[in-house]
Every structure is written in structure tokens, then in C-alpha cells.
Design an enzyme around this catalytic site. Structure first.
Site, short mmCIF file in Angstrom:
data_model
loop_
_atom_site.label_atom_id
_atom_site.label_comp_id
_atom_site.label_asym_id
_atom_site.label_seq_id
_atom_site.Cartn_x
_atom_site.Cartn_y
_atom_site.Cartn_z
N ARG A 197 80.01 18.95 24.61
CA ARG A 197 80.04 18.10 23.47
C ARG A 197 80.82 16.67 23.81
O ARG A 197 81.57 16.78 24.80
CB ARG A 197 80.44 18.71 22.06
CG ARG A 197 81.91 19.19 22.52
CD ARG A 197 82.51 19.63 21.05
NE ARG A 197 83.57 20.52 21.36
CZ ARG A 197 84.89 20.20 21.66
NH1 ARG A 197 85.22 18.92 21.60
NH2 ARG A 197 85.71 21.37 21.82
N LYS B 175 91.83 36.18 24.28
CA LYS B 175 91.28 34.88 23.93
C LYS B 175 89.78 35.61 23.28
O LYS B 175 89.18 36.60 23.62
CB LYS B 175 90.73 34.09 25.37
CG LYS B 175 91.90 33.31 25.62
CD LYS B 175 91.08 32.07 26.64
CE LYS B 175 92.03 31.39 27.44
NZ LYS B 175 91.45 30.50 28.15
P1 ADP Z 1 89.81 26.60 23.14
O1 ADP Z 1 88.44 26.84 23.41
O2 ADP Z 1 90.32 27.18 22.12
O3 ADP Z 1 89.88 25.23 23.71
P2 ADP Z 1 90.83 27.04 25.99
O4 ADP Z 1 90.37 28.23 26.74
O5 ADP Z 1 90.30 25.83 26.35
O6 ADP Z 1 90.53 27.49 24.53
O7 ADP Z 1 92.62 27.10 25.92
C1 ADP Z 1 93.11 26.39 25.21
C2 ADP Z 1 94.52 26.23 25.62
O8 ADP Z 1 95.22 27.12 25.86
C3 ADP Z 1 94.42 25.40 27.09
O9 ADP Z 1 94.40 24.13 26.83
C4 ADP Z 1 95.90 25.79 27.62
O10 ADP Z 1 96.99 25.02 27.12
C5 ADP Z 1 95.84 27.23 27.05
N1 ADP Z 1 95.35 28.32 28.12
C6 ADP Z 1 94.21 28.71 28.05
N2 ADP Z 1 94.25 29.66 29.11
C7 ADP Z 1 95.27 29.65 29.67
C8 ADP Z 1 95.91 30.33 30.57
N3 ADP Z 1 95.12 31.43 31.35
N4 ADP Z 1 97.20 30.36 30.92
C9 ADP Z 1 97.94 29.27 30.34
N5 ADP Z 1 97.45 28.68 29.43
C10 ADP Z 1 96.20 28.75 29.11
P1 ADP Z 2 89.01 18.96 22.03
O1 ADP Z 2 88.42 20.26 22.71
O2 ADP Z 2 87.82 18.11 21.76
O3 ADP Z 2 90.10 18.10 22.46
P2 ADP Z 2 90.19 20.57 20.09
O4 ADP Z 2 90.56 21.48 21.20
O5 ADP Z 2 91.35 19.88 19.30
O6 ADP Z 2 89.16 19.35 20.54
O7 ADP Z 2 89.11 21.15 19.05
C1 ADP Z 2 88.22 21.79 19.57
C2 ADP Z 2 86.94 21.78 18.44
O8 ADP Z 2 87.57 22.62 17.22
C3 ADP Z 2 86.85 20.34 18.08
O9 ADP Z 2 85.53 20.09 17.84
C4 ADP Z 2 87.46 20.29 16.74
O10 ADP Z 2 86.90 19.67 15.60
C5 ADP Z 2 87.45 21.89 16.25
N1 ADP Z 2 88.49 22.24 15.56
C6 ADP Z 2 89.95 22.26 15.76
N2 ADP Z 2 90.33 22.66 14.70
C7 ADP Z 2 89.79 23.01 13.63
C8 ADP Z 2 89.77 23.77 12.55
N3 ADP Z 2 90.93 23.85 11.79
N4 ADP Z 2 89.02 23.98 11.66
C9 ADP Z 2 87.58 23.66 12.01
N5 ADP Z 2 87.41 23.08 13.43
C10 ADP Z 2 88.38 22.79 14.03
#
Ligand code: ADP
Ligand code: ADP
Ligand code: MG
Length: 657
Positions: free
Chosen positions: A292, A158
Site C-alpha cells: 500500500r 510477532k
Molecule cells: P509491523 O507489521 O507491525 O510494522 P514489522 O515487522 O514491520 O511489524 O516491525 C515493526 C518494527 O519493529 C520495525 O520497524 C523494527 O523497528 C522492529 N522490529 C521488527 N522486527 C525486528 C527484529 N527482528 N529485530 C529488531 N527489531 C525488529
Molecule cells: P507505515 O507502515 O505506513 O509507516 P505504521 O507502521 O505507522 O505505518 O502503521 C501501519 C498501518 O497500521 C498504517 O496503515 C496505520 O494506519 C495502521 N495503524 C497504525 N496504528 C493504528 C491504530 N492504532 N489503529 C488502527 N490502525 C493503525
């Protein structure tokens, strides 16, 4: 409370925030890039200010330009929406320095939670479960390899400062690690300006459950229950629900408490989300905190009856939270789907182009950033709208969503509507037995064509006999290119799912027809119920049908299934068969009576011009010129009964000298 709010965003979320400004009597200031001139958010706001070219770095991501717009417009607060600058501590800091209120948490909190590394360390220290992993502080490959061996596979790479699912790689075995690290690092550097990475054990068959939290400036923190966001594609949410149907009562209480602890750990101020990944045994782990408003906040609003944007404003204005934890209710069930401009048939590539038809079912909440007539570009993300339904329980909400999706049509640009409809119709989704891999694993099933019901065919015939805006029973022969008349039967040529079909329709008594198609022969009839619906009967069994028409395409929704048909002018790649013979000259297509004659001898006509109107077979039919020419002589008079194939007029050039 402040007076004037600048919304440092665009699309549906800018529109959403403007709605609350209106409700609260706050003046809203939209900003727009050159690519967004005239877009919906600029029309809804009280003012709209230009902030530069299409490139985000020069407009929506430019702190200087936004500060300048805030200063010039006299705004005293700035709402960042989500994405763009919403999680940039620098933006919040610069606004504060300029004497403006940032609608969000303090810059320190944003900075701290913006780092998954620091956020996890803090939460672990507070006793909140975090996914075991490696914080990636040693940057050489050997350090990562060692850590990976300790964590075990599969694991996730990540981006420490990542978001939106970017900079993530699933690694199933040691051999894939080096490539995954390199790829994730490149993506992290280009997306977040920092290539820092960490490793996490991959929780198999995971679910994503998150908790909405609120904190004020007086040390109060509450939660607004949880959301289930397990249905994802490429780590991006597609479908969200509140509450989660998957957690049991005691697990829910633990999860909500952990989220509150996380909020307290940073003395959280504003609206935020604590995300957890949940294993099949109900074991949950802190993932990250989003500082946010979340894309999926409407499901929480639906079940709690609260306006999260309004609460954000109150908190930012320094007011104490207007509700106590015990007063927060979670009632019923809500589902949101994200309608994206992307093409499921081509690997979900983002699409762009005009939105000629934008019709969403009327009885649901729609948070939209576009309208019919708008054009979707490629400069920003592909979210067109969010559709939100509520119901007394999950089954009711799901059935409303299925119906709403069937009744919604956006085009001609490709969208993920078929995927959403596939999800809504899938029995496993109904059972709630899904994990985050569900969409990827079942894509073929989810995108499989839905059956065409006899009611769809019947509605298609009915719609051609009753064009929109025509209350009478006058048939739309003029516009229905799919029709050909031959003998007593009418042939209808349509394309559906890439296949050409011919339907034969024969009039029965008033308002009833016999439809002959490959599936069988049916007695069909229709009765207009209201502006939205026609009750279509097949063999006496009536169901409500929703019809939409754009040019030669007809969208028909019935029993939760949407089908699109394209009208054809005739059978493709066929010579002028019997069905076409009547078009050769101006002959009567059926036995009837001349109602009206629109041309005089000597008149010059163009192809397609109306020549006369004929009545018969319980319909009216406009006889049109098949080609350009000068009218020679008329062979009939108004009121005259004519037989099938009887010549009605001749062109001058065809007239005997
Ligand atoms: P982002 O900042 O891009 O949202 P997150 O850490 O929230 O990254 O992870 C995005 C998605 O990836 C999660 O909603 C989940 O579906 C999957 N994910 C993240 N970490 C794990 C993990 N350790 N094991 C399995 N799935 C994961
Ligand atoms: P949330 O975590 O609110 O469910 P997402 O995981 O879909 O939203 O996206 C996380 C954040 O990243 C959001 O604020 C979204 O606007 C931004 N984001 C997602 N995809 C893109 C992209 N392709 N380019 C720029 N920003 C993005
Ligand atoms: Mg996340």
C-alpha cells in the site's frame, strides 16, 4: 484512466489523495462516518457520502457499505489509503468482482504479503536475507519454547498477520516467553482476527530502512530509493527521512537490489514498501512488505519529485510505468515528522479535544487531516498531521525541521510536538547515531525543557505592546491582563513551565524598553519584519521571532526554540501590593495626558468597561472600570495633563453627599 475515485479512508491520507485527484482532473468521492461529519476530507472532496456509525467495523472497515457508496456515487475506482481496508485481499477482490478498479496490488499479492510467515518463506527462498526465527506453525507452548532455545534471546514475538506495531513483544529471557506469547496472541486476535504468532531473533541496536517500490501491470518493477525510519516509539515510526544517512553506497545498492528482487518475486503491481531491519554492522534482513501507500511516502516524493498517488493511479489504470529506473533521481534530503494527539507528559496517552490553534510553519509541506476549529475524537488513530521539509542535504533539512517545529503550534489538546522538537534539537539525531530504541532510552533528555532565551522574554514584552493586527504602536493594555502599572515601571505577570514570573519593563526612548527579569536587565526593541516575523533586539542583537497568541497564551519561537507563556492578571496569592494600588480607584496610572473620555456623569458602567484613554510614557492606556457602578463626577477634561495617582473620576456611591 478512470473518471471518478472513491477514497475509502479519512484524515490526512484522504486529504492527500484528494489533492492528486484534483491535479489530475479526477472527481473525488469522500466517505465519512458519523464521527467525521464535516471533517476536512469531506470538504475537500467533490462529493461526500455517509457510510455509517463511528465504529470502524460499521463504516471504514465495512466492505459492504463502501461498495454501496461506490456504486451509488458512480465511482469507477477506489483508493484505500493506508490502514483500514488497504491490506485486505477480500476488499480488493470484492471491488474487482463489482467491476471497480482497486488502486493497489492484486488480491493474491496482498494475501501473500499480509502473512509475515509466508512472505518471509518466499523471500528466503529467493535468497533475500530474513531474520532467523520460527514460523510458529506448531502452536503449542513446547514448540515455541524449543524454537526459542534454538534462536536464542533476546527475541521478538510477532503476530503473523500483524501491522502497526501491534501484537509484538520483546522477550529478553526464557522466563518471559509464556506471558509474551499469551499477550501477543490476545492482541493479535482482537486486532487482526487471527492469533497466529511467529518468533524472530531480535536484532540488537536495530535500524529500520525500507525501500519504496513501484510495479506496473506489464512486468516492470523499479525502486524509488530508501527511507530511514529508525526513530520509533513502541515499534511505530515517528520521524522518517529519505535517503538514509546511515547506509554506505555499496550497502545501499545491495538493499535496493534485494527490494527489487522481493518486488519481482511477486510480480508486484502498484506502490509498495519492502521493510528491512538493519544491524549495527550493516547486516540487513527482510521484515515485511507493505502492499500500500506508506504513511511516510512524502519524503520519497520530496527527494524524487514524483507524485506517488498519481503513479498509483496510472498503474491501476493499466498504463506502463512512465519512468525508467535510470530516470529516478534522489536529490537532497527530506524529513517527515508525525504530529500525534498524544500527551508525552502522561506516557503518550492519546488525547482528544478541540484544536483551537492549528498553526504550522508556512514554508513546509503539511499533510493534514484537521484545521483550526476542528475537534479530534477518540474513534480513530491520533495522527493530526505530517510535517515534511526538504533541503539540499541532511544538515539543511534538519535545521529547517527544527525551525519549522519551533514555529508550529497546535493546541490546546496535548500533542507530541515537544518530543518532535526534542528530536530535532538532539545532537545524537544530528549525528544520525540512532537505533530504534533511541526515543525510549533518551526520553527524559528529549522531553527536557528547552532554555528560555532573553529574546523570548523580550518578545513576550514586545508582543504585549503590539497586539496582533495592530500596526500602530498603541499598546494593548486592554487585552494584556499581565500588565500592571506602578510608577514609571510596568509589571508583567506570566506563568511559564509551571512557574510564576514577574517582569519589570521601563520605557526608554521611542520603541525601546528596559526589561528587568531574574536573568538580568536588557535593553529590548522590536521591528516588524513581515507578517510572520518580528526582529527582536536584546542589547542590540536582533533575531527573528515568530509570535502566536490564543487568549491568554502566547507562543514564542526564536532560534529554533518554542516557549509558551500564560498571562496572569497579577501576582498570585499576594495581597494588593504596590503594583495593584492604582486599580483601587480611577486614578492615573502614570503621568500623562487625557486623550479621550468615554463616559458621562450618571452613566451606568460594568466592570472592565473603558472609561477613558490616557497617553503617556510613549504608550496609550485605556482606563477601565474596576467594578460596576454609576459614574458620579469627572475630575479631568480631555487634553488635560495629569500626574501619577491623580484621581480621574469618582463613582456616584463614593461621591460626597
Ligand atoms: P509491523 O507489521 O507491525 O510494522 P514489522 O515487522 O514491520 O511489524 O516491525 C515493526 C518494527 O519493529 C520495525 O520497524 C523494527 O523497528 C522492529 N522490529 C521488527 N522486527 C525486528 C527484529 N527482528 N529485530 C529488531 N527489531 C525488529
Ligand atoms: P507505515 O507502515 O505506513 O509507516 P505504521 O507502521 O505507522 O505505518 O502503521 C501501519 C498501518 O497500521 C498504517 O496503515 C496505520 O494506519 C495502521 N495503524 C497504525 N496504528 C493504528 C491504530 N492504532 N489503529 C488502527 N490502525 C493503525
Ligand atoms: Mg512494518
Amino acid at each position: 484512466m478512470f473518471r471518478k475515485v472513491l477514497i475509502a479512508n479519512r484524515g490526512e491520507i484522504a486529504c492527500r489523495i484528494i489533492q492528486t485527484c484534483r491535479r489530475l482532473g479526477l472527481i473525488s468521492v469522500a466517505v465519512y462516518s458519523e464521527a467525521d461529519r464535516g471533517s476536512l476530507h469531506t470538504l475537500l472532496a467533490d462529493e461526500a457520502w455517509p457510510i455509517g456509525p463511528a465504529a470502524p467495523a460499521e463504516s471504514y472497515l465495512s466492505i459492504d457499505r463502501l461498495l454501496e457508496a461506490a456504486r451509488q456515487s458512480g465511482a469507477d475506482a477506489v483508493h484505500p489509503g493506508y490502514g483500514f481496508l488497504s491490506e485486505q485481499a477480500d476488499f480488493a477482490r470484492r471491488l474487482e468482482e463489482a467491476g471497480l478498479v482497486f488502486v493497489g496490488p492484486r488480491p493474491e499479492t496482498i494475501a501473500l504479503m499480509g502473512s509475515k510467515r509466508e512472505a518471509k518463506a518466499l523471500m528466503a527462498q529467493k535468497g533475500i536475507p530474513v531474520v532467523p526465527g520460527y514460523d510458529g506453525t506448531g502452536t503449542d507452548l513446547a514448540a515455541f519454547e524449543q524454537a526459542a532455545a534454538r534462536i536464542g534471546f533476546p527475541l521478538l514475538v510477532k503476530a503473523v498477520f500483524g501491522g502497526g506495531g501491534r501484537g509484538m513483544r520483546l522477550v529478553r529471557n526464557p522466563g518471559e516467553l509464556a506471558d509474551a506469547l499469551a499477550g501477543a496472541r490476545r492482541e493479535a486476535e482482537s486486532s487482526f482476527g487471527d492469533g497466529a504468532l511467529l518468533l524472530e531473533r531480535y536484532i540488537e541496536h536495530p535500524r529500520h530502512i525500507e525501500v519504496q517500490i513501484l510495479g506496473d501491470q506489464h512486468g516492470h518493477q523499479i525502486h524509488l530509493f530508501e527511507r530511514e525510519c529508525t526513530l520509533q516509539r513502541r515499534y511505530q515510526k515517528v520521524w522518517e527521512e529519505a535517503p538514509s544517512s546511515l547506509v554506505g553506497t555499496s550497502a545501499r545498492a545491495e538493499l535496493l537490489e534485494a527490494a527489487l528482487q522481493a518486488a519481482r518475486a511477486v510480480d508486484y503491481r502498484g506502490a509498495g514498501t519492502v521493510e528491512f531491519v538493519v544491524g549495527p554492522e550493516g547486516d540487513f534482513y527482510f521484515l515485511e512488505m507493505n502492499t500500500r501507500l506508506q504513511v511516510e511516502h512524502p519524503v520519497t516524493e520530496t527527494v524524487t519529485g514524483l507524485d506517488l498517488v498519481a503513479l498509483q493511479f496510472e498503474i491501476a489504470a493499466g498504463r506502463p510505468l512512465p519512468i525508467r529506473q535510470e530516470e529516478v533521481r534522489c536529490e537532497g534530503h527530506a524529513i517527515e515528522v508525525r504530529l500525534y494527539a498524544e500527551d508525552p507528559a502522561r506516557g503518550f496517552l492519546p488525547t482528544a479535544g478541540p484544536i483551537d490553534c492549528f498553526t504550522l510553519a508556512p514554508d513546509l509541506r503539511v499533510d493534514q487531516g484537521f484545521r483550526a476549529g476542528d475537534r479530534l475524537g477518540t474513534d480513530y488513530d491520533a495522527l493530526i498531521a505530517k510535517l515534511i521539509v526538504g533541503g539540499p542535504d541532511r544538515a539543511a533539512a534538519l535545521s529547517r525541521m527544527r525551525e519549522a517545529l519551533a514555529r508550529s503550534w497546535v493546541g490546546p489538546l496535548p500533542t507530541n510536538l515537544t518530543l518532535l522538537a526534542g528530536l530535532a534539537a538532539h545532537p545524537t539525531v544530528a549525528l544520525g547515531r540512532v537505533d530504534t530504541g533511541f526515543i525510549a532510552d533518551r526520553l527524559d533528555e528529549l522531553l527536557a525543557p528547552q532554555p528560555v532565551l532573553p529574546h523570548h522574554w523580550a518578545a513576550l514584552v514586545w508582543s504585549l505592546l503590539h497586539p496582533p493586527g495592530d500596526g500602530s504602536s498603541r499598546p494593548p493594555w486592554q487585552s494584556s491582563d499581565g500588565f500592571r502599572v506602578g510608577g514609571l515601571a510596568i509589571r508583567l505577570f506570566v506563568e511559564h513551565g509551571g512557574e510564576d514570573r514577574t517582569l519589570v519593563v521601563r520605557p526608554l526612548e521611542a520603541g525601546a524598553w528596559r526589561l528587568e527579569c531574574d536573568e538580568g536587565n536588557y535593553r529590548v526593541e522590536g521591528r516588524i519584519r513581515d507578517a510572520e516575523t518580528v526582529m527582536i533586539g536584546v542589547e542590540g542583537e536582533f533575531h527573528p521571532v515568530h509570535l502566536l497568541r490564543a487568549d491568554d497564551r502566547i507562543h514564542i519561537a526564536c532560534r529554533g526554540i518554542a516557549q509558551v507563556f500564560t498571562l496572569r492578571t497579577g501576582p498570585r496569592a499576594e495581597g494588593s501590593g504596590g503594583a495593584d494600588s492604582f486599580t483601587a480607584g480611577c486614578v492615573s496610572p502614570f503621568p500623562g495626558r487625557i486623550l479621550e473620555i468615554r463616559v458621562k456623569p450618571g452613566a451606568q458602567v460594568v466592570a472592565g468597561e473603558a472609561l477613558m484613554v490616557l497617553e503617556g510614557m510613549k504608550i496609550e492606556y485605556t482606563v477601565k472600570a474596576q467594578r460596576a457602578g454609576r459614574i458620579g463626577s469627572l475630575l479631568c477634561t480631555v487634553g488635560e495633563a495629569v500626574a501619577m495617582d491623580q484621581p480621574l473620576l469618582v463613582f456616584e456611591e463614593d461621591s460626597p453627599p
